[in-house]
Enzyme design. Structure first.
Site, short mmCIF file in Angstrom:
data_model
loop_
_atom_site.label_atom_id
_atom_site.label_comp_id
_atom_site.label_asym_id
_atom_site.label_seq_id
_atom_site.Cartn_x
_atom_site.Cartn_y
_atom_site.Cartn_z
N GLU A 183 56.60 57.15 -18.50
CA GLU A 183 57.81 56.93 -17.99
C GLU A 183 57.54 56.28 -16.49
O GLU A 183 58.34 56.53 -15.37
CB GLU A 183 58.78 58.05 -17.62
CG GLU A 183 59.17 58.40 -19.12
CD GLU A 183 60.29 59.50 -18.82
OE1 GLU A 183 60.22 60.43 -18.02
OE2 GLU A 183 61.08 59.71 -19.75
N GLU A 252 61.31 59.66 -26.99
CA GLU A 252 61.78 61.04 -26.79
C GLU A 252 63.32 60.88 -26.92
O GLU A 252 64.01 60.45 -26.18
CB GLU A 252 61.38 61.52 -25.33
CG GLU A 252 60.05 61.27 -24.93
CD GLU A 252 59.72 61.97 -23.64
OE1 GLU A 252 60.62 62.57 -22.85
OE2 GLU A 252 58.77 61.68 -23.00
C1 GAL Z 1 60.80 63.24 -20.02
C2 GAL Z 1 59.32 63.17 -19.93
C3 GAL Z 1 58.82 64.32 -21.04
C4 GAL Z 1 59.76 65.55 -20.41
C5 GAL Z 1 61.22 65.14 -20.52
C6 GAL Z 1 62.11 66.19 -20.37
O1 GAL Z 1 61.12 62.39 -18.65
O2 GAL Z 1 58.78 61.95 -20.40
O3 GAL Z 1 57.49 64.64 -20.49
O4 GAL Z 1 59.52 66.16 -19.25
O5 GAL Z 1 61.35 64.11 -19.73
O6 GAL Z 1 61.92 67.33 -21.32
#
Ligand code: GAL
Length: 823
Positions: A183, A252
């Site tokens: 990110e 994600e």
């Molecule tokens: C994203 C990040 C993950 C985790 C997630 C929240 O921004 O890439 O590693 O932190 O948020 O659980």
């Protein structure tokens, strides 16, 4: 001499040769999808972080993921866990990354390796080792030579390790994708021109490692080629990769959310999560990863922060302990099966949309062999009746219907027929409990102010303690005589602090504690104190609760006591302040009990523990008790309600920080959870006003078979260990709902069903735990019917029909079945 080659031997050679050829998998991509051996694929992946469970848990978790319809397991790689001190590595136990990836391979799944090595992940310091911060002139995540050298060193180490074990797909291994950075697009602006130069360097560095499978960069708009950019978020249907030759990938999909101490329990419904997934595939997505599929536990001091809890349950499809989180797991499994059945049209079909108005869209994926369709209704309140190619479809608000042949709806995200399992923690009836205690020996610090390091001035906790412990003592003395201008009857100690928790002592007495409740980590602490003529000793215990893991320059966030520290005297209206910041300060890292491994079974027996004058609500106190291993194989937890804050060990292994005295805010929860409308981490949250976390996972493989175990607690703030108890987690009851003519299946997860608590076929109302009969109900004695089918059985099926439950006179109302069984 000529060797005679028998036909059998030649055959053997051919077999071996073709086996080695076929085991090499070519992973690439085009604008539509990741391709595996030239075929575009729909890939469904799920995050399981190996250090957040135990080696013994891995096969079960991975098999449940496979059974849930996943193709791949994704994990980050945790740099600070593997390289706790520079060039000293640890890949033992649940840090055995090779073993984890091989376990994934053994299950027949692919692996996605997000090396980072910055990972965020609610992991301590986002995965960066604190020693890296303490190297002179280092800046993270920018064009800083030392930083880049260290990042390259670790990334190369991991890549080489995977190559050695032949774990990349091109070598016949399971790894189909790898990630560099994480990110960075969210913060790149803050780094100015160096940000762009850094991300280009990351790309070149990764590419030069020649792993033979594609690299990805998540949340990195316009990632430098050949990196593939991907999306992260609760929804990614609107996302379009900047580079038109990149497929639409979602790394994600947040299945719930994490918890902070003082926070509520996040809850993301199965309806909304599946809606997000179906919309993503409806809009051309081809790779999707659940973050998290199994969240697990932040054992030891691995939680990030500050203030991330020990539980990293995440409301994921597999709960913290590895149980199916139903209906989420099952409802997604059905969706995965349907999507897989459409793989060909989703990856090769021509996509066309029809806007039906009022946020309803019909999407067709057409191939010469046939077509697949989605009908989405993104309206947050209005259900839709959609006419499409001569058929009518009832598409509830905020849902997607999936029609693999464009005719029959086989799945709708809002129509959940998977059972809801209500998990309960039941008393494990553990015998052998006998608490003893010993004080944390703190005379050297609290009474004498003696440390290991002496320096003028106040220093950041990261620099002094190098993350060796949560605890750092800051100690100084101040001499006052009667003539000191500050001397008055009303004096106080004032500390400007970034300590996540601060305990202050003056002349051996505890004068106050402060912890952060509102996210304001930078605060002033002021307490009136009794000072004496002569030497006064000030001892401040600064406690960290995980280092920051997110944001531009997050590594620079202060921790500890950065000052000023002063004593203040009041003479009438006059306020006189004596700044002690530049004084000589003694520092001591950690607590004596931790250094002496009071929690370890080896050292504990040499130490004096007492059962006499057993104290409760005493600060800085060690408690321990033997306990027998709970019978059965359900997951074990220790309920630490009644304790304050500290760390817990089972047979010498840390199960994490605990803080059951920290309650969630009273407001922000509501009885009703409407899945419709965009999700955010506060929506549908529950357990307002209750401890953020009172149950702590005790993995069965930390326990000694049938012999006795030891639970040791370091109680920092004061509590009553006699209230603690061991529990096992299981399904307490199971509920299901179904429309007429649909079948529900019920089970108690390995236990027989013991009773039917509620059943009605008609128009029952309410939700699991509080179902009620509606205006109409079937003619048969529904309870007797359901009991015959279910009670005493491991699973049972019930059809929502008049044939089974008798005709219900419901007029125009649609009929449905609601059932609750007790486990
Ligand atoms: C994203 C990040 C993950 C985790 C997630 C929240 O921004 O890439 O590693 O932190 O948020 O659980």
């Amino acid at each position: 001499m000529k060797h005679f080659r028998s036909p059998l031997f030649l055959f053997f050679l051919i077999v071996v040769f073709s086996a080695s050829l076929s085991s090499s998998t070519i992973v690439s991509h085009d604008e539509r999808a990741i391709t595996i051996d030239g075929q575009r694929r729909i890939l469904i992946s799920g995050s399981i972080h190996y250090p957040r469970s135990t080696v013994d848990m891995w096969p079960d978790l991975i098999n449940k993921a496979k059974d849930g319809g996943l193709d791949a397991i994704e994990t980050y790689v945790f740099w600070n866990a593997h390289e706790p001190a520079r060039r000293q590595y640890d890949f033992s136990d649940n840090l055995d990354l090779v073993r984890f990836v091989k376990t994934v391979q053994d299950a027949g799944l692919y692996a996605v390796l997000r090396i980072g090595p910055y990972v965020c992940a609610e992991w301590n310091y986002g995965g960066f080792p604190v020693w890296l911060h303490n190297m002179p002139n280092v800046e993270f995540r920018t064009t800083n030579t030392d930083f880049m050298n260290e990042m390259q060193n670790f990334t190369t180490l991991i890549v080489d390790m995977m190559k050695r074990e032949k774990l990349f797909a091109v070598q016949g291994g399971p790894i189909i994708l790898a990630q560099i950075e994480n990110e960075y697009g969210n913060v790149i602006q803050s780094y100015g021109a160096a940000g762009k130069a850094y991300i280009d360097w990351c790309s070149n560095m990764a590419d030069s490692l020649d792993i033979g499978v594609p690299w990805i960069m998540c949340q990195e708009t316009d990632a430098p080629e050949p990196m593939i950019e991907t999306c992260n978020g609760f929804y990614c249907h609107d996302y379009k990769p900047t580079n038109p030759s990149n497929p639409k990938m979602w790394t994600e999909n947040w299945t719930g959310w994490f918890k902070n101490w003082g926070g509520k329990h996040p809850f993301r419904t199965a309806e909304d999560l599946s809606f997000a997934v179906a919309r993503f595939f409806q809009t051309g997505g081809t790779f999707q990863n659940y973050y998290m599929y199994h969240g697990g536990t932040n054992f030891g001091r691995t939680a990030g922060g500050p203030y991330i809890t020990t539980s990293y349950d995440y409301h994921a499809p597999l709960d913290e302990f590895g149980n199916l989180n139903q209906p989420k797991w099952g409802h997604l499994k059905e969706l995965h099966n349907v999507l897989k059945s459409m793989e060909r049209s989703l990856t090769y079909g021509n996509i066309s949309d029809i806007d039906m108005g009022n946020s309803v869209t019909v999407t067709t994926y057409a191939t010469s062999e046939g077509s697949s369709c989605f009908i989405s209704n993104a309206n947050t309140t209005v259900d839709a009746v959609v006419s499409f190619q001569g058929n009518q479809y009832n598409v509830p608000a905020w849902s997607v219907s999936v029609l693999p042949d464009c005719k029959k709806e086989v799945y709708n995200t809002a129509k959940v027929s998977t059972q809801e399992s209500v998990m309960v923690a039941e008393d494990a009836h553990v015998s052998g409990i006998q608490w003893s205690w010993r004080p944390e020996m703190a005379e050297d610090t609290i009474l004498k102010g003696k440390g290991d390091v002496v320096a003028s001035g106040l220093f950041d906790q990261k620099a002094v303690a190098n993350d060796a412990s949560d605890y750092l003592w800051y100690m100084t003395r101040v001499h006052l005589d009667k003539s000191d201008p500050i001397w008055s009857h009303n004096m106080s100690l004032r500390v400007h602090s970034n300590a996540h928790v601060l305990h202050a002592y003056v002349n051996g007495e505890h004068v106050g504690t402060h912890f952060v409740k509102d996210g304001k980590y930078d605060y002033d602490f002021e307490k009136s104190v009794k000072l004496v003529h002569g030497t006064n000793r000030i001892a401040l215990l600064s406690v960290t609760v995980g280092f920051h893991n997110y944001g531009a320059f997050f590594e620079k966030n202060a921790a500890g006591i950065n000052g000023p520290v002063s004593i203040v005297g009041y003479k009438g209206d006059e306020r006189i302040e004596k700044d002690l910041s530049g004084h000589q300060w003694e520092y001591k890292i950690g607590l004596n009990g931790i250094e002496n491994k009071v929690f370890s079974p080896d050292s504990a027996s040499n130490l004096k523990w007492s059962t006499q004058q057993f104290p409760t609500f005493r600060m800085l106190t060690w408690y321990k008790t033997p306990f027998d291993t709970p019978s059965g194989n359900s997951p074990v937890v220790v309920d630490l309600n009644g304790l304050g804050k500290g760390e817990a060990w089972i047979n010498g292994r840390s199960i994490g920080r605990y803080w059951p005295s920290f309650d969630a805010d009273n407001d922000g929860c509501s009885e009703e959870c409407d899945y419709r409308g965009p999700y955010d981490s506060n929506k549908c949250a529950f357990k307002c006003g209750e401890p953020t976390q009172r149950l702590y996972h005790v993995p069965r493989d930390f326990l000694n078979g049938n012999s006795s175990n030891t639970l040791t607690l370091l109680e920092e703030m004061g509590g009553d260990p006699s209230m603690a108890s061991f529990k096992t987690i299981g399904v307490g009851s199971a509920c299901a709902r179904a429309e007429e003519n649909k079948v529900v299946e019920l089970s108690c997860n390995g236990k027989p069903i013991s009773a039917v608590k509620f059943v009605s076929f008609g128009n029952p109302t309410g939700k699991c735990g509080s179902f009620a009969k509606g205006m109409c109900d079937g003619a048969e004695d529904a309870e007797a019917v359901a009991s015959t089918e279910c009670v005493g059985k491991m699973t049972c099926k019930l059809e929502a029909s008049s044939t089974v439950f008798g005709a219900a006179d419901c007029g125009d109302l649609a009929k449905s079945l609601a059932v609750e069984v007790v486990c």
